[in-house]
Design a protein around this motif. Structure first.
Motif, mmCIF file in Angstrom:
data_model
loop_
_atom_site.group_PDB
_atom_site.id
_atom_site.type_symbol
_atom_site.label_atom_id
_atom_site.label_comp_id
_atom_site.label_asym_id
_atom_site.label_seq_id
_atom_site.Cartn_x
_atom_site.Cartn_y
_atom_site.Cartn_z
ATOM 1 N N GLU A 188 36.499 50.442 52.892
ATOM 2 C CA GLU A 188 36.410 48.962 53.160
ATOM 3 C C GLU A 188 34.921 48.682 53.292
ATOM 4 O OE1 GLU A 188 38.012 49.247 57.151
ATOM 5 O OE2 GLU A 188 36.488 50.583 57.973
ATOM 6 N N TYR A 199 35.985 40.769 54.444
ATOM 7 C CA TYR A 199 36.456 42.206 54.549
ATOM 8 C C TYR A 199 37.253 42.510 53.251
ATOM 9 C CZ TYR A 199 39.200 46.060 56.335
ATOM 10 O OH TYR A 199 39.829 47.438 56.306
ATOM 11 N N LYS A 200 36.861 43.681 52.664
ATOM 12 C CA LYS A 200 37.270 43.882 51.213
ATOM 13 C C LYS A 200 37.723 45.267 51.152
ATOM 14 C CE LYS A 200 34.359 40.807 48.455
ATOM 15 N NZ LYS A 200 33.476 40.675 47.147
ATOM 16 N N TYR A 220 38.877 46.784 43.381
ATOM 17 C CA TYR A 220 39.344 45.780 44.431
ATOM 18 C C TYR A 220 40.596 45.247 44.310
ATOM 19 C CZ TYR A 220 38.383 41.193 46.846
ATOM 20 O OH TYR A 220 38.627 40.192 47.660
ATOM 21 N N SER A 230 42.475 41.774 51.296
ATOM 22 C CA SER A 230 40.998 41.410 51.638
ATOM 23 C C SER A 230 41.151 40.111 52.161
ATOM 24 C CB SER A 230 39.950 41.428 50.472
ATOM 25 O OG SER A 230 40.096 42.838 49.805
#
Length: 677
Positions: free
Chosen positions: A234, A245-246, A259, A264
């Protein structure tokens, strides 16, 4: 396991009869009043609540052959670890005491090793006293107690220095297919970068598994259970001036981090997307999310397709479904969903395994009206520790083996449940129509036809937290109830765990609509004939302490007095302390706004008692000191006691409980409050 809309458990969860929890004390008309209610001659004493639990924190080894817990032993300063043989509970248990540090948690690393956590007072980097917690592990006899990373590995000195500065090791993941290996983590005190190590519990050796950075952390539920390698990380990433927030998931073929946009979100949007683990198919994740409604539900997430399942695996129309339990088959190296948790008034666990579903039903039938919680041994799923509790029933522990229950002991066997007040779950409408859940505890033996009694409104801490319909670990509801006072615990807007709408309705409403909900809880019980409108008080701790402080300066307060433990008094100070932490600032910080009590001291209109631990760094002691000084300078009615050595959260020491309970009792007896005769 059946999936999607045909899942029979989903139907079961939708029809769960939570309403059965209610004891119906508010039902019907009040009728003709008889003699006024008389409180018990012998209320629950301070010693009853302050002394250490006789037995608590009971857990079971992976193979089910041992159980461990903390017990209070005469002559020992602190509770000690006790380990029993499940084949012979009559055999003398092994005790592992500590003379220098209090042990507050014990669990099993493996069948041969336990780990335990201790509290240790330190001086923080700001020169203020506080506490840290350290983790140790040991064989089952306590002959060889070790601290991870102290003996081997190139990072020993760095880890040792970090621990001396208040950073200790924690468990990252202990569900690897090799049950002698455990993943641990530490955090670098300079840049807060995560360090993950594998600990061999047989040899004590460690190896570095992964190093995080100041930019990202690994997710503990996203681990390859065969190798221990983290597969999910994260990151908090600034995008066009806003923090996101990915989530990134490692491609096992290419080794690249990919990704995943569906997992996210923008921090300020505060979505609920929690990764619970890998499903039986390692290409699918199990996710708890409310992307399709107000309540949390469980979905599958296809990693390759980057999309959620169309239908939830598990959902409830009334409550959040936010947790699952996995079973791990080490032989086949597969995981499977074993149980599902519904967050109703209390947490309700439903087992997919027919054997344990039947066992749960059978055990619950033996304890009608009580909450029954099982901790099942994770290797063979043959044995369990059973905890039985309720708002008027301190925890009792049992071993469930071969279809039979064997008693282990209780937390507070000196308390007779028959002497305690009954409780129920209710909902009421706030003044703007929002439905608010609440828990009400009544004085022992009180009935509606005896007329109204004093009332304490007791908002919980957090505020992003909630209460449960069970035994209160601080003991406050029954402490007040046995003194003839009804207690209502409103799950005010801003409370987490009751759906997205209620949670986010508290944004920027500190001391405003959030406090209206507390006042409306009192008005609700007054309208029902339970509460005497002339004998109302508010008591809270942490955020609940803020609510009590806010009540003391809000105009036209319905309360005669207020009690604030470890309370926040200055919204400005909260923001200043967050400083450059964009995580706190962007996730919660932008929601903390409203009426600042410290700026409204001139409006104070009821007496207030403040108490705070001098080791409290979570809700810094300065909040109470500042509010007390401002109130005194303004000539307002305020009392303040600082409790030496006390930190913020449970478990508390006996002397801290004795002092704080005594302060509250004396204040409620005083003419300023008059809630206790």
């Amino acid at each position: 396991m059946t999936r999607g809309s045909s899942n029979p458990l989903k139907t079961l969860l939708k029809s769960t009869a939570i309403a059965a929890l209610s004891v119906g004390l508010l039902a019907g008309s009040i009728g003709i009043a008889r003699a006024a209610y008389t409180p018990p001659a012998k209320p629950l004493s301070i010693d009853d609540l302050a002394r250490y639990d006789e037995l608590t924190g009971v857990t079971i080894s992976p193979d089910g052959k041992h159980i461990a817990g903390l017990i209070a032993v005469k002559g020992q300063k602190w509770p000690v670890i006790s380990i029993w043989d499940t084949d012979d509970l009559g055999k003398k248990p092994i005790w592992i005491p500590s003379e220098t540090q209090r042990i507050d948690l014990v669990d099993f690393f493996s069948n041969e090793k336990i780990y335990f956590v201790t509290e240790q007072p330190i001086t923080g980097g700001d020169g203020k006293p506080t506490f840290t917690r350290k983790l140790y592990y040991s064989d089952l006899e306590g002959r060889k107690i070790e601290e991870p990373f102290k003996l081997t590995g190139t990072l020993n000195k760095e880890v040792r220095d970090a621990m001396e500065r208040g950073i200790s090791a924690t468990v990252f993941n202990r569900n690897l297919y090799d049950d002698t290996k455990v993943l641990m983590e530490t955090v670098n005190p300079d840049d807060f970068a995560q360090k993950i190590f594998e600990l061999d519990t047989k040899t004590g050796k460690t190896r570095t598994v992964a190093l995080g950075s100041s930019e990202f952390n690994y997710v503990s539920t996203g681990v390859d259970l065969n190798t221990g390698d983290p597969l999910i990380k994260e990151q908090i990433d600034p995008v066009n001036g806003e923090y996101w927030y990915k989530i990134y998931i490692k491609d096992k073929v290419t080794g690249q981090w990919v990704y995943h946009a569906p997992l996210s979100y923008k921090l300020a949007e505060r979505k609920k997307i929690d990764i619970l683990g890998f499903d039986t198919d390692p290409n699918q994740l199990v996710i708890s999310t409310n992307i399709n409604g107000d309540k949390l539900a469980i979905y599958d997430y296809d990693i390759a397709a980057r999309k959620f399942s169309t239908e939830p695996l598990f959902a409830s129309e009334k409550y959040d479904v936010d947790g699952i339990g996995f079973t791990i088959d080490r032989a086949s190296k597969k995981t499977e969903i074993f149980a599902v948790a519904v967050e109703g008034p209390d947490t309700i666990i439903s087992y997919l395994d027919p054997k344990w579903a039947a066992a749960q039903k059978s055990i619950e039938a033996s304890f009608p009206g009580k909450n029954v919680h099982l901790t099942i041994n994770r290797d063979t799923h043959q044995t369990a520790v059973v905890e039985v509790e309720a708002p008027d029933f301190p925890p009792q522990y049992y071993l469930y083996k071969d279809g039979k229950l064997q008693p282990l002991g209780g937390a507070k066997p000196w308390i007779d449940p028959k002497s305690l007040g009954k409780a129920e779950f209710v909902t009421y409408k706030a003044r703007d129509g929002l439905e608010i859940p609440a828990f009400v505890t009544y004085p022992p033996g009180w009935t509606a036809d005896q007329g109204p009694v004093p009332l304490i409104v007791m908002p919980h801490g957090g505020p992003w937290a909630r209460d449960h319909f069970g035994w209160d670990p601080a003991g406050w509801p029954q402490f007040f109830a046995t003194r003839g006072i009804a207690v209502i615990q409103p799950q005010y807007r801003g409370s987490e765990g009751w759906g997205d709408k209620l949670w986010k309705a508290g944004d920027k409403e500190w001391g405003q609509k959030m406090s209206d909900d507390n006042d409306d809880a009192a008005a609700y019980l007054v309208s029902k004939g339970v509460a005497d409108p002339k004998r109302l008080a508010i008591m809270g701790y942490s955020y609940g302490g803020f609510a009590a402080i806010a009540a003391s300066v809000r105009p036209n307060s319905p309360y005669k007095c207020a009690i604030a433990g470890a309370g926040v008094s200055s919204l400005q100070r909260i923001g200043n302390l967050w400083g450059g932490s964009h995580v706190q600032r962007d996730i919660q910080g932008h929601t903390v706004d409203g009426m600042d009590p410290l700026k409204n001291v001139d409006k104070a209109n009821i007496p207030i008692l403040l108490y705070h631990g001098d080791h409290d760094r979570q809700a810094d002691t300065e909040h109470s000191r500042m509010f007390y000084a401002a109130m005194k300078a303004a000539g307002k009615d305020v009392q303040y006691t600082e409790i030496k050595g006390m930190w913020h959260t449970l478990p508390w020491h006996v002397e801290w409980q004795e002092q704080s309970l005594g302060l509250m009792e004396d204040f409620l007896k005083s003419p300023k409050c008059g809630l206790i005769n």
